[in-house]
Every structure is written in structure tokens, then in C-alpha cells.
Design a protein around this motif. Structure first.
Motif, PDB file in Angstrom:
ATOM      1  N   ASP A  55       0.790  -1.236   0.000  1.00  0.00           N
ATOM      2  CA  ASP A  55       0.000   0.000   0.000  1.00  0.00           C
ATOM      3  C   ASP A  55       0.822   1.287   0.000  1.00  0.00           C
ATOM      4  O   ASP A  55       0.409   2.281  -0.584  1.00  0.00           O
ATOM      5  CB  ASP A  55      -0.927   0.016   1.227  1.00  0.00           C
ATOM      6  N   PHE A  56       1.957   1.279   0.654  1.00  0.00           N
ATOM      7  CA  PHE A  56       2.732   2.508   0.856  1.00  0.00           C
ATOM      8  C   PHE A  56       4.205   2.151   0.781  1.00  0.00           C
ATOM      9  O   PHE A  56       4.599   1.044   1.157  1.00  0.00           O
ATOM     10  CB  PHE A  56       2.400   3.099   2.237  1.00  0.00           C
ATOM     11  N   ALA A  57       5.022   3.080   0.282  1.00  0.00           N
ATOM     12  CA  ALA A  57       6.451   2.788   0.130  1.00  0.00           C
ATOM     13  C   ALA A  57       7.305   3.963   0.588  1.00  0.00           C
ATOM     14  O   ALA A  57       6.915   5.121   0.444  1.00  0.00           O
ATOM     15  CB  ALA A  57       6.770   2.477  -1.327  1.00  0.00           C
ATOM     16  N   ILE A  58       8.470   3.614   1.129  1.00  0.00           N
ATOM     17  CA  ILE A  58       9.526   4.586   1.418  1.00  0.00           C
ATOM     18  C   ILE A  58      10.778   4.097   0.698  1.00  0.00           C
ATOM     19  O   ILE A  58      11.147   2.928   0.790  1.00  0.00           O
ATOM     20  CB  ILE A  58       9.801   4.713   2.927  1.00  0.00           C
ATOM     21  N   ASN A  59      11.406   5.006  -0.028  1.00  0.00           N
ATOM     22  CA  ASN A  59      12.636   4.743  -0.754  1.00  0.00           C
ATOM     23  C   ASN A  59      13.630   5.790  -0.267  1.00  0.00           C
ATOM     24  O   ASN A  59      13.411   6.986  -0.460  1.00  0.00           O
ATOM     25  CB  ASN A  59      12.375   4.882  -2.254  1.00  0.00           C
ATOM     26  N   SER A  60      14.701   5.343   0.381  1.00  0.00           N
ATOM     27  CA  SER A  60      15.623   6.314   0.971  1.00  0.00           C
ATOM     28  C   SER A  60      17.068   5.888   0.757  1.00  0.00           C
ATOM     29  O   SER A  60      17.349   4.731   0.470  1.00  0.00           O
ATOM     30  CB  SER A  60      15.333   6.488   2.466  1.00  0.00           C
ATOM     31  N   GLY A  61      17.978   6.854   0.885  1.00  0.00           N
ATOM     32  CA  GLY A  61      19.390   6.584   0.667  1.00  0.00           C
ATOM     33  C   GLY A  61      20.259   7.098   1.800  1.00  0.00           C
ATOM     34  O   GLY A  61      19.953   8.134   2.409  1.00  0.00           O
ATOM     35  N   PHE A  62      21.364   6.373   2.055  1.00  0.00           N
ATOM     36  CA  PHE A  62      22.285   6.684   3.137  1.00  0.00           C
ATOM     37  C   PHE A  62      23.708   6.463   2.644  1.00  0.00           C
ATOM     38  O   PHE A  62      23.945   5.653   1.758  1.00  0.00           O
ATOM     39  CB  PHE A  62      21.983   5.804   4.359  1.00  0.00           C
ATOM     40  N   ASP A  63      24.665   7.162   3.229  1.00  0.00           N
ATOM     41  CA  ASP A  63      26.056   7.071   2.787  1.00  0.00           C
ATOM     42  C   ASP A  63      26.652   5.683   2.958  1.00  0.00           C
ATOM     43  O   ASP A  63      27.421   5.222   2.112  1.00  0.00           O
ATOM     44  CB  ASP A  63      26.933   8.074   3.537  1.00  0.00           C
ATOM     45  N   ASP A  64      26.319   5.011   4.056  1.00  0.00           N
ATOM     46  CA  ASP A  64      26.946   3.732   4.369  1.00  0.00           C
ATOM     47  C   ASP A  64      26.093   3.000   5.405  1.00  0.00           C
ATOM     48  O   ASP A  64      25.125   3.565   5.928  1.00  0.00           O
ATOM     49  CB  ASP A  64      28.376   3.939   4.878  1.00  0.00           C
ATOM     50  N   PRO A  65      26.429   1.743   5.698  1.00  0.00           N
ATOM     51  CA  PRO A  65      25.635   0.984   6.666  1.00  0.00           C
ATOM     52  C   PRO A  65      25.559   1.643   8.048  1.00  0.00           C
ATOM     53  O   PRO A  65      24.533   1.545   8.724  1.00  0.00           O
ATOM     54  CB  PRO A  65      26.349  -0.370   6.741  1.00  0.00           C
ATOM     55  N   GLU A  66      26.614   2.317   8.454  1.00  0.00           N
ATOM     56  CA  GLU A  66      26.603   2.977   9.762  1.00  0.00           C
ATOM     57  C   GLU A  66      25.589   4.123   9.792  1.00  0.00           C
ATOM     58  O   GLU A  66      24.887   4.314  10.792  1.00  0.00           O
ATOM     59  CB  GLU A  66      28.005   3.478  10.117  1.00  0.00           C
ATOM     60  N   ALA A  67      25.513   4.887   8.701  1.00  0.00           N
ATOM     61  CA  ALA A  67      24.530   5.974   8.619  1.00  0.00           C
ATOM     62  C   ALA A  67      23.109   5.413   8.639  1.00  0.00           C
ATOM     63  O   ALA A  67      22.221   5.961   9.299  1.00  0.00           O
ATOM     64  CB  ALA A  67      24.762   6.809   7.359  1.00  0.00           C
TER      65      ALA A  67
END
Length: 100
Positions: A55-67
Motif C-alpha cells: 500500500d505505501f512505500a519509502i525509498n531512501s538513501g544513506f552514505d553507508d551501513p553505519e549511517a
């Protein structure tokens, strides 16, 4: 970069206009600009009527696994998660990619 995808399925009988859902969407919408680790942020309602669709989606980005980890444990993110637990289930995928 790390892409963090989350697909939400509303519980049976829960509608998009349910006040809890509206509050949950706003909680996640407000995270952009609040949590410094977020590099990319999209969210929205699914427009497909296929039975397998969520039903709903979030698509996000981060610099690295720690972030990504710092985002996941951030109190504002956890507050949104607590809201969504009341009326939905979700699946995630986290994967590395090269930013273009």
C-alpha cells in the motif's frame, strides 16, 4: 551508498484516511530534513491495484551501513515505526549501489 526500501501493507479493514494512518504518514514525511543521515527520501501511496502490491512505500538513501543504522535507531524514526506497528506490516530491502 545504501538504498533502504520499505513496503507497507495496511492491516485488513484499515483505510488510508484512518487518522492513525494519516498520523503515521506525516511522521515519516517529516523525517526528511530532521535526520541528518538521510541523503535521499521518497515516499508515497501505491497506485497499482494488483493483488500482490503493497500500500505505501519509502525509498531512501544513506552514505553507508553505519549511517543507515543511526537512522534506524533515531528516536524520530522509532516514533514513526511505533505508529505503523499499530495498523500495518512491512518488508524491507537494504542494498548497496553506486550513486550517479
Amino acid at each position: 551508498m545504501i538504498r533502504h526500501l520499505v513496503l507497507f501493507k495496511l492491516d485488513e479493514g484499515v483505510r488510508r484516511d484512518d487518522p492513525r494512518v494519516v498520523e503515521g504518514v506525516e511522521a515519516f514525511r517529516s523525517l526528511e530534513g530532521t535526520i541528518p543521515e538521510i541523503r535521499f527520501w521518497e515516499l508515497g501511496w501505491n497506485i497499482s491495484d494488483r493483488p500482490i502490491a503493497h500500500d505505501f512505500a519509502i525509498n531512501s538513501g544513506f552514505d553507508d551501513p553505519e549511517a543507515l543504522h543511526r537512522y534506524l535507531v533515531h528516536p524520530e524514526h522509532q516514533a514513526g515505526v511505533a505508529l505503523w506497528k499499530e495498523f500495518s506490516t512491512w518488508v524491507i530491502a537494504d542494498y548497496a549501489y553506486e550513486a550517479r
